[in-house]
Write a protein that holds these residues in place. Structure first.
Motif, PDB file in Angstrom:
ATOM      1  N   ILE A 168      97.330  63.039  86.489  1.00 15.19           N
ATOM      2  CA  ILE A 168      95.967  62.714  86.898  1.00 15.19           C
ATOM      3  C   ILE A 168      95.141  63.994  86.875  1.00 15.19           C
ATOM      4  N   GLN A 169      94.025  63.969  86.167  1.00 11.51           N
ATOM      5  CA  GLN A 169      93.182  65.148  86.017  1.00 11.51           C
ATOM      6  C   GLN A 169      91.840  64.901  86.695  1.00 11.51           C
ATOM      7  N   GLY A 170      91.480  65.745  87.641  1.00  8.11           N
ATOM      8  CA  GLY A 170      90.240  65.530  88.364  1.00  8.11           C
ATOM      9  C   GLY A 170      89.516  66.799  88.736  1.00  8.11           C
ATOM     10  N   ASP A 171      89.799  67.903  88.074  1.00  6.18           N
ATOM     11  CA  ASP A 171      89.200  69.183  88.445  1.00  6.18           C
ATOM     12  C   ASP A 171      87.885  69.397  87.708  1.00  6.18           C
ATOM     13  N   GLY A 172      86.780  68.891  88.270  1.00  8.93           N
ATOM     14  CA  GLY A 172      85.468  69.085  87.672  1.00  8.93           C
ATOM     15  C   GLY A 172      85.340  68.486  86.289  1.00  8.93           C
ATOM     16  N   ILE A 173      86.040  67.403  86.036  1.00  5.93           N
ATOM     17  CA  ILE A 173      86.082  66.819  84.702  1.00  5.93           C
ATOM     18  C   ILE A 173      84.730  66.206  84.337  1.00  5.93           C
ATOM     19  N   THR A 174      84.338  66.326  83.079  1.00  6.78           N
ATOM     20  CA  THR A 174      83.129  65.690  82.571  1.00  6.78           C
ATOM     21  C   THR A 174      83.519  64.634  81.544  1.00  6.78           C
ATOM     22  N   LEU A 175      82.568  63.804  81.167  1.00  2.76           N
ATOM     23  CA  LEU A 175      82.853  62.806  80.136  1.00  2.76           C
ATOM     24  C   LEU A 175      83.207  63.482  78.819  1.00  2.76           C
ATOM     25  N   SER A 176      82.548  64.586  78.515  1.00  2.00           N
ATOM     26  CA  SER A 176      82.878  65.331  77.294  1.00  2.00           C
ATOM     27  C   SER A 176      84.314  65.851  77.348  1.00  2.00           C
ATOM     28  N   ASP A 177      84.698  66.416  78.502  1.00  2.00           N
ATOM     29  CA  ASP A 177      86.081  66.888  78.667  1.00  2.00           C
ATOM     30  C   ASP A 177      87.061  65.734  78.473  1.00  2.00           C
ATOM     31  N   MET A 178      86.745  64.617  79.095  1.00  2.00           N
ATOM     32  CA  MET A 178      87.622  63.460  79.021  1.00  2.00           C
ATOM     33  C   MET A 178      87.809  63.005  77.579  1.00  2.00           C
ATOM     34  N   ASN A 179      86.710  62.941  76.844  1.00  2.00           N
ATOM     35  CA  ASN A 179      86.801  62.521  75.443  1.00  2.00           C
ATOM     36  C   ASN A 179      87.644  63.498  74.624  1.00  2.00           C
ATOM     37  N   GLN A 180      87.506  64.797  74.910  1.00  2.00           N
ATOM     38  CA  GLN A 180      88.312  65.785  74.182  1.00  2.00           C
ATOM     39  C   GLN A 180      89.794  65.653  74.532  1.00  2.00           C
ATOM     40  N   ILE A 181      90.084  65.446  75.808  1.00  2.00           N
ATOM     41  CA  ILE A 181      91.491  65.268  76.218  1.00  2.00           C
ATOM     42  C   ILE A 181      92.086  64.055  75.526  1.00  2.00           C
TER      43      ILE A 181
END
Length: 462
Positions: free
Chosen positions: A333-346
């Motif tokens: 689970i990743q929740g450290d200041g995540i953005t939608l852009s970060d999420m899409n890259q991950i």
């Protein structure tokens, strides 16, 4: 001072507006819409019901009037004591308004009216403008959160559709709300938290559960799982981190799933050595799923590396679409200041590495509940009609010569289903079509009580 004094829930300059309307004005009509390109079908209407059941359900009293008069006159504004006392004495303190709205949860294009309000007592035409500040706030904030979270849901849904066997079952658990501490008030956490729950079923924002129950009849709107924080892990000391992790297994394996923050000292060592070697057999034997949370490091690279390390230690199996799914004992689970852009890259990088999107879930806090504003969708409330004493409606509109985007609709409005979705039409041109702007509130009475189940079903269709 009473925090529940509805008279004072407005802008200062509104107090002088009762003196400014044309003589013979019996009613005003105003509507709420979003400005912007009309081809953007991304506005999700939600949250008005919370305002109706809370703020408007509490009558104005003589004590409220007297308190407001003292404050407003000292503030330098005129005060309509006669008007407010008329509401207290003639209407029992309930505002003589009729409010029409679209069904909550619908998604529409910009420029379509979401709400329309008019006064029902000719002595209170000024009231429509006075309520604007509170009413538009009650609409723009939860609707903006709902629309923001919807965009995230669409991104997650796409990744799951491409890489997972059961995308529909997995989607509701992919985004957790961690936003309670990142907002300005308990009320904001509750309102924004329910907007998140339109699309997802897991949250750590307890006020959201309370608000969903209180205002939308949801006995339990979302679930949470046991989880550690840094204090509960570092209290064991750096040399006893493995014991801290092991104790989490002992305590919470019977629940079936729990999360453990694992970056207190060295996330790579925690995953590859502590979880991957020392506790591997115990984790697998427990029958539970441990959600390992990397809470620092590069927000894109770190969770990907953790998944790869877990794959090396715990193994994975290919699903029917050919993507690797970690052993059921572990997830990330990743929740450290995540953005939608970060999420899409991950998600795109995991897909490129052959991993299914279900190996990871995400958590967001202030990104969804706090870092939003009224201009994100361009919410506005504008007058569109004036009723005279003879019972005739007159169009009200504005057309700024230098900014056409701020032009407003003239005449009482209706909303119909057209070929491209919901469309705005003049009420006097409805021509027998169904008007989807339906009365939801009249003179202190709630006319439509949407359940969260109904609103969620509508949101799921969008």
């Amino acid at each position: 001072m009473s925090a529940a004094n509805l008279i004072l829930d407005t802008d200062s300059y509104k107090f002088g507006h009762y003196l400014q309307y044309p003589p013979g004005t019996a009613a005003l009509s105003s509507y709420i819409e979003t400005r912007g390109a009309p081809d953007l079908v991304d506005v999700q209407f939600f949250g008005l019901q919370m305002f109706l059941k809370d703020a408007l359900a509490r009558p104005v009293t003589r004590a409220h009037v007297e308190e407001a008069e003292a404050i407003v006159t000292a503030h330098g504004q005129p005060f309509n004591r006669a008007g407010w006392m008329h509401i207290v004495e003639a209407h029992g303190g309930f505002l003589p308004l009729v409010i029409e709205a679209l069904p909550e949860g619908v998604v529409t294009r910009r420029g379509v009216p979401l709400v329309q309000v008019a006064n029902t007592d000719p002595a209170c035409a000024w009231l429509v403008s006075h309520i604007e500040t509170a009413l538009i706030r009650a609409v723009w904030y939860p609707s903006t959160v709902a629309g923001t979270v919807r965009r995230i849901k669409l991104a997650l849904a796409g990744a799951l559709e491409r890489t997972s066997d059961t995308p529909e079952a997995l989607l509701p658990t992919r985004l957790l709300d961690y936003g309670a501490r990142g907002v300005a008030s308990y009320e904001q956490a509750g309102i924004g938290g329910v907007a998140h729950l339109l699309h997802f079923a897991q949250t750590d924002t307890m006020p959201a559960i309370v608000y969903a129950r209180r205002f939308y009849g949801a006995e339990m709107a979302g679930t949470s799982m046991p989880a550690s924080e840094h204090s509960t892990m570092t209290a064991w000391g750096g040399d006893r981190e493995a014991e801290a992790f092991s104790a989490m297994i002992d305590q919470f394996a019977p629940v079936g799933a729990f999360a453990v923050v694992s970056d207190s000292y060295d996330i790579a060592t925690a995953v590859s050595e502590t979880w991957g070697k020392r506790l591997r057999d115990k984790v697998k034997a427990s029958g539970a799923t441990v959600h390992i949370r990397p809470d620092s490091g590069d927000p894109i690279e770190t969770p990907i590396q953790v998944i790869q390390q877990l794959d090396y230690r715990f193994g994975s199996t290919p699903n029917r679409k050919g993507f690797k799914v970690l052993d059921r004992a572990v997830r990330v689970i990743q929740g450290d200041g995540i953005t939608l852009s970060d999420m899409n890259q991950i998600l795109s990088r995991l897909e490129a590495f052959g991993y299914a999107a279900e190996n990871i879930s995400f958590a967001m806090g202030s990104r969804i509940l706090q870092r939003v504003d009224r201009d994100q969708f361009g919410f506005t409330m504008k007058a569109n009609a004036r009723l005279d004493n003879a019972g005739k409606w007159h169009d009200v509109w504005k057309r700024p010569a230098t900014m056409n985007v701020k032009a407003t609709k003239a005449g009482r409005q209706a909303v119909v289903m057209g070929g491209l979705g919901l469309e705005a039409v003049r009420l006097d041109q409805l021509a027998g079509r169904e008007n989807l702007l339906q009365p939801v509130w009249r003179n202190g009475a709630l006319l439509k009580d949407w359940s969260l189940r109904e609103v969620r079903a509508r949101a799921a269709q969008a």
